[in-house]
Design a protein around this motif. Structure first.
Motif, mmCIF file in Angstrom:
data_model
loop_
_atom_site.group_PDB
_atom_site.id
_atom_site.type_symbol
_atom_site.label_atom_id
_atom_site.label_comp_id
_atom_site.label_asym_id
_atom_site.label_seq_id
_atom_site.Cartn_x
_atom_site.Cartn_y
_atom_site.Cartn_z
ATOM 1 N N MET A 1 0.850 -1.199 0.000
ATOM 2 C CA MET A 1 0.000 0.000 0.000
ATOM 3 C C MET A 1 0.880 1.242 0.000
ATOM 4 N N ALA A 2 0.555 2.191 -0.837
ATOM 5 C CA ALA A 2 1.378 3.394 -0.947
ATOM 6 C C ALA A 2 1.268 4.221 0.324
ATOM 7 N N SER A 3 2.379 4.824 0.696
ATOM 8 C CA SER A 3 2.388 5.684 1.872
ATOM 9 C C SER A 3 1.708 6.996 1.538
ATOM 10 N N PRO A 4 1.054 7.629 2.527
ATOM 11 C CA PRO A 4 0.429 8.916 2.258
ATOM 12 C C PRO A 4 1.479 9.944 1.889
ATOM 13 N N ARG A 5 1.128 10.789 0.943
ATOM 14 C CA ARG A 5 2.068 11.826 0.508
ATOM 15 C C ARG A 5 1.310 13.116 0.308
ATOM 16 N N HIS A 6 1.904 14.190 0.751
ATOM 17 C CA HIS A 6 1.289 15.505 0.609
ATOM 18 C C HIS A 6 2.288 16.434 -0.048
ATOM 19 N N ASP A 7 1.892 17.064 -1.151
ATOM 20 C CA ASP A 7 2.836 17.848 -1.940
ATOM 21 C C ASP A 7 2.630 19.349 -1.814
ATOM 22 N N ASP A 8 2.142 19.843 -0.682
ATOM 23 C CA ASP A 8 1.872 21.267 -0.525
ATOM 24 C C ASP A 8 2.698 21.857 0.609
ATOM 25 N N GLY A 9 3.998 22.010 0.407
ATOM 26 C CA GLY A 9 4.812 22.664 1.407
ATOM 27 C C GLY A 9 5.213 21.737 2.524
ATOM 28 N N LEU A 10 4.408 20.705 2.761
ATOM 29 C CA LEU A 10 4.720 19.716 3.772
ATOM 30 C C LEU A 10 4.667 18.371 3.068
ATOM 31 N N PHE A 11 5.808 17.734 2.839
ATOM 32 C CA PHE A 11 5.847 16.487 2.113
ATOM 33 C C PHE A 11 5.940 15.359 3.128
ATOM 34 N N LEU A 12 5.005 14.426 3.077
ATOM 35 C CA LEU A 12 4.952 13.414 4.098
ATOM 36 C C LEU A 12 4.888 12.018 3.499
ATOM 37 N N CYS A 13 5.648 11.139 4.046
ATOM 38 C CA CYS A 13 5.601 9.741 3.670
ATOM 39 C C CYS A 13 5.929 8.979 4.944
ATOM 40 N N HIS A 14 4.892 8.726 5.737
ATOM 41 C CA HIS A 14 5.055 8.172 7.075
ATOM 42 C C HIS A 14 5.907 9.103 7.936
ATOM 43 N N GLU A 15 7.206 8.916 7.992
ATOM 44 C CA GLU A 15 8.028 9.706 8.898
ATOM 45 C C GLU A 15 8.889 10.727 8.166
ATOM 46 N N THR A 16 8.562 11.004 6.923
ATOM 47 C CA THR A 16 9.349 11.961 6.146
ATOM 48 C C THR A 16 8.683 13.334 6.156
ATOM 49 N N LEU A 17 9.466 14.333 6.439
ATOM 50 C CA LEU A 17 8.957 15.694 6.564
ATOM 51 C C LEU A 17 9.809 16.645 5.742
ATOM 52 N N THR A 18 9.154 17.585 5.069
ATOM 53 C CA THR A 18 9.883 18.690 4.440
ATOM 54 C C THR A 18 9.460 19.973 5.122
ATOM 55 N N LEU A 19 10.434 20.687 5.642
ATOM 56 C CA LEU A 19 10.158 21.917 6.378
ATOM 57 C C LEU A 19 10.888 23.070 5.715
ATOM 58 N N ARG A 20 10.146 24.149 5.441
ATOM 59 C CA ARG A 20 10.707 25.312 4.745
ATOM 60 C C ARG A 20 10.934 26.457 5.729
ATOM 61 N N ALA A 21 11.949 27.266 5.429
ATOM 62 C CA ALA A 21 12.248 28.445 6.245
ATOM 63 C C ALA A 21 12.606 29.608 5.336
ATOM 64 N N LEU A 22 12.293 30.800 5.782
ATOM 65 C CA LEU A 22 12.604 32.011 5.035
ATOM 66 C C LEU A 22 13.931 32.563 5.543
ATOM 67 N N VAL A 23 14.886 32.728 4.630
ATOM 68 C CA VAL A 23 16.216 33.209 5.020
ATOM 69 C C VAL A 23 16.605 34.394 4.148
ATOM 70 N N SER A 24 17.506 35.218 4.669
ATOM 71 C CA SER A 24 18.004 36.342 3.873
ATOM 72 C C SER A 24 18.938 35.819 2.786
ATOM 73 N N THR A 25 19.133 36.622 1.757
ATOM 74 C CA THR A 25 20.046 36.239 0.686
ATOM 75 C C THR A 25 21.453 36.027 1.229
ATOM 76 N N LYS A 26 21.847 36.865 2.178
ATOM 77 C CA LYS A 26 23.161 36.727 2.789
ATOM 78 C C LYS A 26 23.284 35.385 3.518
ATOM 79 N N ASP A 27 22.277 35.054 4.329
ATOM 80 C CA ASP A 27 22.312 33.777 5.053
ATOM 81 C C ASP A 27 22.251 32.594 4.093
#
Length: 328
Positions: free
Chosen positions: A1-27
């Motif tokens: 069975m395929a793992s749940p996946r969400h493609d809107d800023g938060l990517f999930l596949c059981h224990e997989t997470l994608t987290l975004r942050a806003l950084v300055s160009t310098k950083d």
């Protein structure tokens, strides 16, 4: 069975997470390193996928994206924060300790309740357990449904807070569906040519990360229709039906439904999706759930129209408040 996946800023596949942050160009330059060395070392050391969005001329912010299991994402951010602290030593006039900094996480508006918790208890627990301080913005970022959660503290405390935040997001990932991602500089070309912000409230990026061009409209005119209409439903399309849920503030529901249901009926017609609206709020935030059912293309068009309607209403209210202040 395929793992749940969400493609809107938060990517999930059981224990997989994608987290975004806003950084300055310098950083961003510090994070990437000379010839990409720092970000390559980060990937090797933590096992995460990490990258920074491309430079947009005239825009001084970029988006950092880190993907992996929760522990490794937290470890990666801990290392990143350490790099930023080392690269930006405090001056004698800086009030905060040199080992402290802040990180601006991009969190879906629909998932803020998951992090804040009833009566703010969850965010207090995260702060107490991690030692970091967290400040959640009240407003969504321009042309998106993401908000900023600023995490302040040492590299270790920020990493600990991110691990707990990530666990919260994984537990309630479905509520993040339909997120309109924030893209720094979205509409910058229009601002440069017209001197005003884009009025359509829809980001340059789509829900699946591809780029698209903003349609322009004059304030007060109907929301723009997506560039193409849906063909009649075929058996193949029926097999590709998806369900998405988004939360809408209760005080905004009326503007989406319209008088006698005219606006929501039009959104259903233009998008081809079925849209149902909960009669009562679904949790303590007081927001009501909209359920959108249709093909991915139809649902994207429905979201396009819904968020345009929300943005138009926000602009109308801001204008009304400004008039009232001027009159006073």
């Amino acid at each position: 069975m395929a793992s749940p996946r969400h493609d809107d800023g938060l990517f999930l596949c059981h224990e997989t997470l994608t987290l975004r942050a806003l950084v300055s160009t310098k950083d961003a330059g510090v994070i990437i390193g000379k010839g990409g060395k720092n970000v390559a070392d980060l990937r090797d050391e933590t096992g995460v996928k990490a990258g920074v969005s491309k430079v947009v001329p005239g825009v001084h912010e970029r988006v950092l994206t880190v993907s992996g299991d929760v522990e490794n994402v937290a470890k990666a951010y801990r290392l990143i924060v350490s790099q930023l602290i080392d690269a930006n030593p405090s001056s004698p006039t800086t009030p905060s300790p040199p080992s402290n900094t802040s990180l601006r996480l991009l969190i879906s508006h629909n998932l803020m309740g998951t992090i804040i918790g009833r009566g703010g208890l969850k965010i207090k627990d995260i702060q107490n357990d991690s030692g970091a301080r967290m400040v959640a913005s009240k407003d969504m970022l321009p042309q998106s449904t993401e908000r900023i959660v600023e995490v302040q503290g040492s590299a270790d405390s920020i990493g600990a807070a991110i691990e707990k935040i990530g666990q919260c997001l994984l537990e309630d990932w479905q509520r993040g569906q339909g997120t309109v991602l924030f893209h720094p500089g979205a509409g910058a070309e229009e601002r440069a040519s017209t001197g005003r912000r884009p009025s359509n409230g829809y980001p340059s990026g789509s829900f699946n990360g591809t780029r698209r061009t903003n349609g322009d409209r004059v304030r007060g005119s109907p929301p723009p229709t997506p560039p193409q209409t849906l063909p009649p439903t075929s058996p193949q399309q029926s097999a590709n039906v998806r369900t998405q849920n988004i939360s809408i503030p209760s005080d905004m529901v009326g503007c989406i439904i319209g008088r006698s249901g005219t606006k929501i009926t039009e959104i259903r017609r233009l998008s081809g999706s079925k849209i149902s609206i909960a009669k009562t709020p679904h949790d303590e935030t007081g927001e009501r759930m909209f359920t959108i059912v249709g093909t991915p293309e139809a649902n994207e068009k429905a979201l396009f129209l819904l968020y345009n309607q929300l943005e138009s209403e926000k602009e109308r209210r801001v204008g009304r408040e400004a008039q009232q202040q001027d009159a006073a």
